[in-house]
Each structure stands twice: as C-alpha cells, then as structure tokens.
Design an enzyme around this catalytic site. Structure first.
Site, mmCIF file in Angstrom:
data_model
loop_
_atom_site.group_PDB
_atom_site.id
_atom_site.type_symbol
_atom_site.label_atom_id
_atom_site.label_comp_id
_atom_site.label_asym_id
_atom_site.label_seq_id
_atom_site.Cartn_x
_atom_site.Cartn_y
_atom_site.Cartn_z
ATOM 1 N N SER A 247 1.077 -1.246 0.461
ATOM 2 C CA SER A 247 0.368 0.009 0.135
ATOM 3 C C SER A 247 1.056 1.537 -0.020
ATOM 4 C CB SER A 247 -0.880 0.000 1.128
ATOM 5 O OG SER A 247 -1.602 1.050 1.488
ATOM 6 N N CYS A 248 0.079 2.282 -0.745
ATOM 7 C CA CYS A 248 1.064 3.779 -0.459
ATOM 8 C C CYS A 248 0.624 3.961 0.869
ATOM 9 C CB CYS A 248 0.372 4.353 -1.882
ATOM 10 S SG CYS A 248 -1.218 5.010 -1.591
ATOM 11 N N SER A 249 0.059 3.714 1.514
ATOM 12 C CA SER A 249 -0.209 4.296 2.838
ATOM 13 C C SER A 249 0.884 3.863 3.662
ATOM 14 C CB SER A 249 -1.989 4.002 3.129
ATOM 15 O OG SER A 249 -2.799 4.828 2.285
#
Length: 468
Positions: A247-249
C-alpha cells in the site's frame, strides 16, 4: 490518416461501452443499485476472492494471499456501505432556500489505470463507483496483473448476466496491454482515474481527458512523548506488514521524540521488528537500490527475501516481521528517507515534538507532499496543529495508517484505493476518490428573494478603519 491498430482496438471498446452506457442510463435507482450489488458479489463471494487473491500474488509476486483476501473483502464491503442508500439517479439534492435542485448525471465512459500492487481491489473499487453513477468502465491493468483482472472481469460478467445488465458496461484492454493501448484509452474515454506510478498519473494528466490522479506516497508517522508506545508499535507493525507493504499508505518512516526513543525501540522489538546495525543497513541499502531504482526482488516481499538478497545472516533476522533502519538525513543521498514499498521502516530520533514536525516536513518536501501523516499521541490538540502546519491532506490519529487512510469502518473517510493529494501532490482533488468524482451534476436554478448588497455593506468597516 489511417487509424493505428491501437486506435481501432480502443475505439471498438469505447463504441461498445457507449452503447451499453446509453442503455444503463435509463435504469432507475433500484435497478442501478442491483447492478452494483451484482458486480460486487463477483469478488465478495469467498471462493472467488480466494482464487483471485492467490492468482494476483502468483502473477505479480507482490504481497501475500491472506492479506489480499482481507483487503479485497473489506475494501469492497466498506465501499458498498458508503454507496448504500446514496442517490445518483434523478434528483439527488434540493435546497429550496437557494432555489437549487441537483440532478445526478453519468460522465459516460470511465478509463482506469490499474497498478500491479492491487490488481483486484482497485478495479473492483473503480467499477462499483462507476456503475453507481450509471457509467461504463474500461480497465487498463498492468501487464503482470492482467490475468487476475481478466478473471475478475469474467466473474463480473456472469453476475451482470444474472441481473440482465449489458456486459459491455465493464471491459478491459486486450492482452497484451501496451503503453500505446493505454494511451489510446486515456484519449478516447470521458474520464480517467489513474492509480499507481507517477508516470501513469502524468500520462493521464497530459492525455487531454479530465483525470483524477494520486500523488506519491511516502507516509511518515510521529510518536510523541505522550503516546501509548506498545499500542503505537503494534499498530505500526500491523499496518506496515499488511500485504507486505504494497500500500502507498504503509508507513515508510517513524519519527520518535528523544524522551521515549529507546522505550519505543524496545516496543518495536516486542512487536516483531528488528533494528539493523550500521553494516547491515549499508548492505541492505546496496541491495535495495540499483542505479537509484528500487530492486524488484525486495518489493513487497517477506523479510526472509530481503535478508537473502542483502546477505543478512544474523540469527533469527529472517523470521522477524519487519526491519528497522536508523537515519538522520533526508533526500536522494539518503534513500531510506523515501518510499520503499517493502518491509523496511526508517526511524528518526527527534529532539522534541517541534523537531519531529520539522523532520516530517523535510521528508514530505523530499517525497510524499499532500498524501498523509500519522501521529500517535494522547495530546488532543496536536493533530489539529499538524493539520494547520504540515502539507498533507490527511492526518491519521492513533490508527494503523494503511487501514485508516483509505477509509475504515471506524473512521469517517470514504473507502477508496485512490488518495488525492491536492495541489501539494499535483492532484486536482484532496479527497479520497469516491463515487462523487464519477458523476456530473446538473443544477436547476430558480429565482429567490434578492440578496442585494450596497458598497457600504461590504466596504463600510474598511473605509472607517483607513479613513477613506
């Protein structure tokens, strides 16, 4: 000029999509909602989810199967919760005092760029948003993610058949997907949603078609002296290790204030993280970056893979949940300060909370402006303070970051796999991209009682203050 092969292929898909969309536009709200539920069942059905998740990991080599099952289920179910009872057909809002009536209208044909990190969850999320607003959609999967996207499409078509909706509402580019095909799609559809690499986002923005894109992720979190350290360490571990950090998060850096730094490292150790020494850090850095580019052998892979690639042989290291590296610098010369998409978390020691904010801003100025920042704290005022000072669109408070940023059942953000980063990240929206971004609104405007003002109403105080 004779049309190219790619132009003709995409034009045929768009033609079919427009024909299906014109039919779909006549559907009532209950009919639209049934189509949305039907398409979602293609993934929510447990057997389908399990097969698609396994196929996604097998073909891309990214993430792990069980976490993808969880992601696909929760992201889809959460989005359905957000869409439930929402009106997108006919009159969707009325403000009698202002004489305004809002009518929901489709945008037409939506084109979606799908990243290899989420070859199932992302197309489903976009498909449900598009269908909710009576659009057709064309998916452009990454080459490695195409098989699972193709299988998902087959399952969606079976459910569309069940409810009597046109199959051509949901299509994808033909294999093998090429840059030329994707570029043609960007130019021929009515709206583009681009998630993934910044190259994809820039291509969408320069296509001439209205586009929603996302900024680069490089999430950092602050742990201040008031935080529940054990809970913070566990939440960060849960988030960082989920789906092997696809995830980019996922957290890339954690900034810990000096007063609790050593205690926080002990809590990370208890949570399953291992702190590398200076020699191990150097060897890992050499293995992770080749000519400034991340080595695909470490992307979203288990810690054992990282240890093997970097030649890290310390006993028990390969069995740890994630690796920690200490850093003081920020920028290209300090690659651990950027996004890593791997089970490596960079740790910064801040003198105090003010210094932590300074370090966070430096990291974001290097990479990740606009995306999000996390904080673990018991101080009720600091999150709003960060929102006033730090250039991000989301401040995530005392939560596992990758679960919270894209919407969660216990926070108010809409479920999404596309996080807009505002002007800080070069995006047109600062919101989580959701159904409202897939809809046009026609406003019927009637007269109301006039609300005229005079020059003195507006400028009276100003004129008195400056004796004009």
């Amino acid at each position: 000029m004779t049309a190219s092969k790619e132009q003709s292929q995409v034009a045929e898909l768009v033609r079919r999509a427009r024909e299906a969309q014109r039919q779909f536009e006549t559907y009532s709200q209950p009919q639209v909602d049934e189509v949305v539920i039907a398409a979602a069942w293609a993934l929510i059905k447990p057997q389908n989810n399990a097969r698609l998740s396994a196929l996604a990991v097998e073909e891309t080599g990214l993430g792990n199967v069980q976490d993808k099952v969880t992601k696909n289920h929760r992201k889809t179910l959460g989005l359905l919760r957000d869409l439930q009872s929402v009106r997108t057909v006919g009159v969707i809002g009325e403000d009698r005092a202002r004489g305004l009536v809002e009518i929901g209208r489709p945008v037409g044909v939506v084109g979606v760029i799908v990243p290899s990190t989420n070859p199932v969850a992302t197309p489903m999320n976009n498909t449900l948003n598009a269908l909710k607003c009576r659009n057709a959609i064309i998916l452009a999967p990454s080459p490695k993610g195409q098989p699972s996207c193709t299988r998902l499409l087959e399952l969606i078509h079976a459910e569309l058949d069940r409810v009597g909706a046109p199959r051509d509402l949901v299509q994808q580019l033909p294999a093998p997907v090429s840059k030329a095909l994707s570029q043609e799609m960007l130019q021929q559809v009515d709206l583009v949603v681009a998630t993934g690499s910044q190259n994809n986002v820039r291509a969408a923005y320069t296509s001439g078609t209205p586009a929603f894109g996302v900024g680069a992720g490089n999430v950092t979190v602050i742990v201040d002296e008031t935080a529940d350290l054990a809970l913070a360490a566990e939440r960060i571990r849960q988030s960082k290790t989920f789906d092997n950090a696809t995830s980019c998060s996922s957290e890339n850096s954690v900034i810990v204030v000096d007063a609790v730094y050593d205690a926080m490292l002990r809590e990370f150790d208890r949570a399953g993280a291992a702190l590398l020494n200076a020699d191990e850090k150097q060897r890992l850095q050499a293995a992770m970056w080749h000519d400034g580019h991340l080595n695909r052998e470490v992307l979203a892979k288990p810690v054992a893979n990282l240890c093997r690639v970097a030649g890290l042989e310390r006993e028990g290291l390969a069995q740890r949940a994630m690796l920690l590296v200490e850093e003081t610098d920020v920028g290209p010369q300090a690659p651990f300060s950027g996004e890593k998409m791997s089970l490596v978390l960079t740790v910064y020691r801040a003198r105090d909370y003010a210094d932590a904010k300074r370090i966070a801003t430096r990291i974001l100025d290097f990479q990740g402006r606009g995306h999000s920042l996390g904080i673990h704290t018991r101080d009720p005022h600091r999150p709003e303070e960060l929102g006033q000072e730090i250039p991000v669109c989301r401040i995530i408070v005392n939560q596992p970051h990758c679960f919270a940023t894209g919407g969660s059942f216990d926070n108010g953000l809409p479920f999404s796999l596309s996080m807009g980063c505002g002007s800080w990240g070069g995006n047109i929206t600062d919101e989580n991209v959701h159904y409202k971004h897939y809809m046009n609104i026609t406003r019927v405007v009637r007269t109301i009682a006039p609300r005229e003002v005079s020059v003195d109403d507006i400028f009276g105080d100003y004129k008195k203050r400056y004796q004009l």
